[in-house]
Structure formats: structure tokens, C-alpha cells
Design an enzyme around this catalytic site. Structure first.
Site, PDB file in Angstrom:
ATOM      1  N   THR A  44       0.825  -1.201   0.000  1.00  0.00           N
ATOM      2  CA  THR A  44       0.000   0.000   0.000  1.00  0.00           C
ATOM      3  C   THR A  44       0.860   1.252   0.000  1.00  0.00           C
ATOM      4  OG1 THR A  44      -1.643  -1.233   1.232  1.00  0.00           O
ATOM      5  CG2 THR A  44      -1.826   1.165   1.313  1.00  0.00           C
ATOM      6  N   TYR A 131       6.183 -11.456   5.403  1.00  0.00           N
ATOM      7  CA  TYR A 131       5.100 -10.853   4.610  1.00  0.00           C
ATOM      8  C   TYR A 131       4.637 -11.887   3.581  1.00  0.00           C
ATOM      9  CZ  TYR A 131       2.882  -6.913   2.048  1.00  0.00           C
ATOM     10  OH  TYR A 131       2.012  -6.032   1.439  1.00  0.00           O
ATOM     11  N   LYS A 159       2.498 -11.823   8.642  1.00  0.00           N
ATOM     12  CA  LYS A 159       1.367 -11.082   8.048  1.00  0.00           C
ATOM     13  C   LYS A 159       0.750 -12.010   7.021  1.00  0.00           C
ATOM     14  CE  LYS A 159       0.531  -6.764   5.426  1.00  0.00           C
ATOM     15  NZ  LYS A 159      -0.181  -7.307   4.272  1.00  0.00           N
TER      16      LYS A 159
END
Lengths: 297, 297
Positions: A44, A131, A159
Site C-alpha cells: 500500500t 510478509y 502477516k
């Protein structure tokens, strides 16, 4: 660091460069809402579109303006040397943690991904969050590999990309993951549409794109989960269904949240790095309608 | 520039850095064989693992040692600004053409890919080759988009990912592409295992990984195609089946050719950029056996 609401702000662009003033405007919403941590330069945060110098600058700005909230910096890059250089930069900027995706060009093998994490944890002096984002990295972790990496000293969290839409399947998935990972490693859900399910299933936190722009909404949902008030989590997530529907329509949260930030006047209307192009006027109107209906303006 | 054999050499690594001496050894095999052009810093040339400075250096070395053979430089990057900077570097180094893949992070839309090519062709003063490589970029061109981009002034060629294994299907595919692209834009086949089919079907050239290490073999095949001697093309490609089988086994040509370069003593045995790891000793022995059987040593 790795529990509660971790808000992932955009790195907005203006005229081909990171728009620092707009980034600080986004950041101030997050510090005012007292989110639990910040996830800067994630997908993001457009890390993949920025030079090393730009990433260092954004990391530094984030820590300087974080109001003592811990900042996690994504250090994803194709080359291991570049990851190590970015990790060094992020730590010098004051990062409390590093977020590391297995970004590939040639398809990566499990042993290569393990060795990447092994190398970075050996060099880093702050904890690493794994991630897992197959949509962007095109690498799919097996649970066995996640477990192996999570046992490396220095890994603090995973995550995860999301959980199944059906709550009992989400619960099963979390149970399975807990059985794979050391107890010291937290699990944070992303994929905002499934965050409610993930929090109810027992995720320790929410790595949230929605929370990067609408921190109060995401914080209320996360706090309800922490308090064990699952009916409230469910109701809050259900209320946001029109937002999740927009995310689905536009292939994820990134383009919608970027348009929303522009509509709210926090960034330029077109705040995307090229080659990405802003959504159409009609799409933006539909997003504006949803923001208004959900009282997110 | 965009016809015949375009040889794509590795950028070998040693101790974490591009191994310039080994790169020049590879290059000299190509200039001695008088390949028609060089494709430097492509996927095989590990562009994605190199910094801008390293890419500029390899581009400069390639042109300096190309013996007047035209050099095409890959300028792929996620951000448009980075592509433009790399294009400027490549042109200053003396590139005769630029190879441009639509490298994404957020999934790219057709209009974004078109705008990328439109922007780069507007800035560049040498022709562009469209790099269609869905296996690495995860972007799939529609024929309509290829046609639209190919009509931009400055586009000279399309590097296609391969053609069907069945010759009549390969011929149909080429006919279809020819109907889509302006006559001025050449079509070069890659995916070495299907290069024979592509050349027989009428591709103008072969963008060849095999040719980057074994230029005489690839040149003989390409010249047979130019002479219309399709039975010879077929026989030569069939003879190389054990090599194509290794490519399939190892997910493409890159890891096999990297191992082969080491086995031939042209590079370090481990010449891959991290996080990539060398193949196992057993895999290398199998590759050595094939090289010996095919008289490629």
C-alpha cells in the site's frame, strides 16, 4: 509491536514524486487515532515504485512523525543485497521492525526463501515480520516453510494474506497456523474484507490498509476483538461490506484507498505512481457514494 | 537489428557482484560466432537483480566489447521513472535498441501498459522491442494491446514468449500475430524449446538464451531457417531435446544455462545472484552429461 491495529498508509505521489506533505497528513490521522503500530512502505505504501533514496526518506519521515508509535518498514526487493541495504537504511531511520516479502523475478524455491530470511534475520537488529502476500509476490508459502522461517531468531510475526470467508473455516485455518508457528510469533491478518473473520478466529492483530486511511473505524473493530466482543466485530465488518465490495471490484484495496484519499482531499486526486493510472471519474463517484453512505468522509 | 539470432548472455555473479571478467568471456563467444545482435540484461541477464549503477556498467561493457554487433538493453523496472532513467543510461552506453517488459507490482491494466510504452517510445531515440514474458512479469498481453503498442512510432519488434508445440498451431499463431502487427514490426521467438517451431512458422528471429551460451548451435539453426531449410531446423531442434527437457525440469532455461556456464568453466560454478541458489551437485552432473552427449562442452 505485533498486535492490535497496524495501520498501513499510502505513500501518495504528486507530479511523479512522493508527496511528503500528503504523506504527513495521512500519518497525522494515524497518530491522532493512536493506532498500535504503523506499517510504512508496504504494498500500500508503494515500496516497489520507489528508489532506495526515496524509501529511506519516507522511512525517516515516518519515524520522525510517528509520535512514538512503533514503525515497521517494508524492505522488499528482488536482490538479497538490496534487501540488506534497505534493512540497514530502515534501522538507521529508527524502524522498530522490518516487513519482508519474498519478492521474486525468477520463481523462488523454498530453500531460497528460507535462506533469504535466514540472511536478513542474521543481519538485522530489530524483529522481522514475514510478509505472506502471494497476490503481489507470486510466491506461495507452505505451512512447513512458514514454520521453519518463524523459528529463526528475530522473526516476530507473520502477516497472512487473509482467512476463509466462512468463520469455522477461518477458525480452522488459524488453529492450523498456530500449530505450525512458535508461540512467540504473532499472526496478523490482512486482506481487509476477511479481517473480521481473522480477528474472531484469534489473530493477534490486523495489518490494515483500511486502517491506514480510516484508523478509527479499524481501531474500533480491532479493540472489539481484543475485548472478545465478536458480535460487535462481525457487525462492524458487515457494515463495511460496501467498501469490501469495492476492493473486490478493483482487484484489491490499493486503488480504492488511493482514490478515497484523493476524494477526502488528503492527497492529489491522482496520487498513484506511474505506470499506475487513476480510476475513472465514474469509479470515483461510486467510491465517493460508498464513503458518504458509510460516513467515512 | 531485429532479425536473425539475438543472443542473450547471462550476467554472471561472483561473490555477490556482477563478474565482469566472466561476462566478457561469455560476450567474446558471441562476437566470435558473429551473432546478429546481443540482448543484454534481459531476464537471463538478471536485470531484476542489479542496481541502476550495475546495469549501466554492464550495458557499457557490452557495447564496448560487442565488436560492432548491435546491442539491445533491457530497461525493465516497476516504476515508469526508473524505466526512463534506465533507458537514458542504456542509450548513453550506446544501445542500439531497448527491450521493455511490463514489469508490475500492482497488477497492471491494459491502458497502463499502453501508456508505459507510449511514454518510453516518446522519450527514446532508439527502437523498442516489446518484451512479452508472462512467466516473469505476470502480465498477459492481448493481441489487441500488442497491436496497439506495435503501432507506436519507435516500436521495432515483439519478443514473444513461445509458440505452440504443434507446428500447424504454431503457424496459425504466427499468422494471427502478423495480422495484428504492422509489417514493419518484427517478431522474434523466445522459449528456446519452441524456437524451431517459431522459426519454421516465420518468426524473423530468435531471442535466444541457448544462443547466449552456445551461439554456434543457435546460429546454425537460425541460418537454416533463413535459408528455408526447415527439415534442418527441425532436425537441429530435435537433437537438442535433452537440453529442452532440462529447461522444462528446472522451470525454464535460466538455472540450467547458469549451471552450464559454470560447468564449462566460463563463470564461477555458483554464478547466480542471491537469493537464487545453485542447483544441486546431482542436477549439475545431469546437466554435464547432457552437455557432453550434445557435444556442447
Amino acid at each position: 509491536m505485533f498486535a492490535g491495529l497496524s495501520a498501513f498508509p499510502l505513500t501518495p505521489f504528486a507530479e511523479g514524486k512522493p508527496d511528503e506533505a500528503a504523506f504527513l497528513r495521512l500519518l497525522s490521522r494515524l497518530t491522532e487515532a493512536k493506532v498500535d503500530s504503523l506499517g510504512v512502505l508496504g504494498s500500500t505504501g508503494s515500496y516497489a515504485y520507489l528508489t532506495r533514496t526515496q524509501r529511506r526518506r519516507i522511512a525517516t519521515l515516518a519515524v520522525e512523525h510517528a509520535d512514538s508509535i512503533p514503525v515497521m518498514i517494508c524492505v522488499g526487493a528482488v536482490s538479497t543485497d538490496e534487501v540488506l541495504a534497505l534493512a540497514e537504511d530502515a534501522q538507521q531511520a529508527g524502524a522498530a521492525a522490518l516487513l519482508l516479502p519474498p519478492l521474486g523475478y525468477q520463481a523462488l524455491k523454498e530453500e531460497e526463501v528460507f535462506t533469504l530470511y535466514e540472511t536478513v534475520t542474521r543481519h538485522a537488529s530489530v524483529p522481522i515480520c514475514i510478509y505472506d502476500n502471494p497476490g503481489s509476490t507470486h510466491f506461495t508459502f507452505s505451512d512447513a516453510l512458514l514454520g521453519r522461517i518463524a523459528e529463526l531468531p528475530g522473526v516476530g510475526s507473520v502477516k497472512i494474506p487473509g482467512v476463509p470467508a466462512e468463520q469455522s473455516a477461518a477458525n480452522d485455518r488459524l488453529m492450523q497456523l498456530r500449530g505450525t508457528l512458535p508461540a512467540s510469533v504473532s499472526i496478523g491478518v490482512s486482506g481487509d474484507a476477511s479481517a473480521g473473520n481473522g480477528l474472531i478466529a484469534g489473530c493477534d492483530g490486523w495489518y490494515s490498509v483500511c486502517g491506514g486511511l480510516f484508523p478509527r473505524v479499524a481501531k474500533a473493530m480491532t479493540e472489539a476483538a481484543t475485548a472478545g466482543n465478536y458480535a460487535s466485530v462481525r457487525a462492524q465488518s458487515d457494515r463495511l461490506q460496501p467498501l469490501w465490495a469495492l476492493f473486490r471490484q478493483h482487484g484489491g484495496s490499493f486503488r480504492v484507498i488511493s482514490a478515497a484519499a484523493g476524494l477526502l482531499g488528503l492527497t492529489e486526486r491522482d496520487c498513484l505512481p506511474r505506470p499506475l493510472l487513476p480510476l475513472s471519474a465514474a469509479d470515483c463517484r461510486a467510491i465517493a457514494d460508498v464513503l458518504a453512505a458509510l460516513e467515512l468522509t
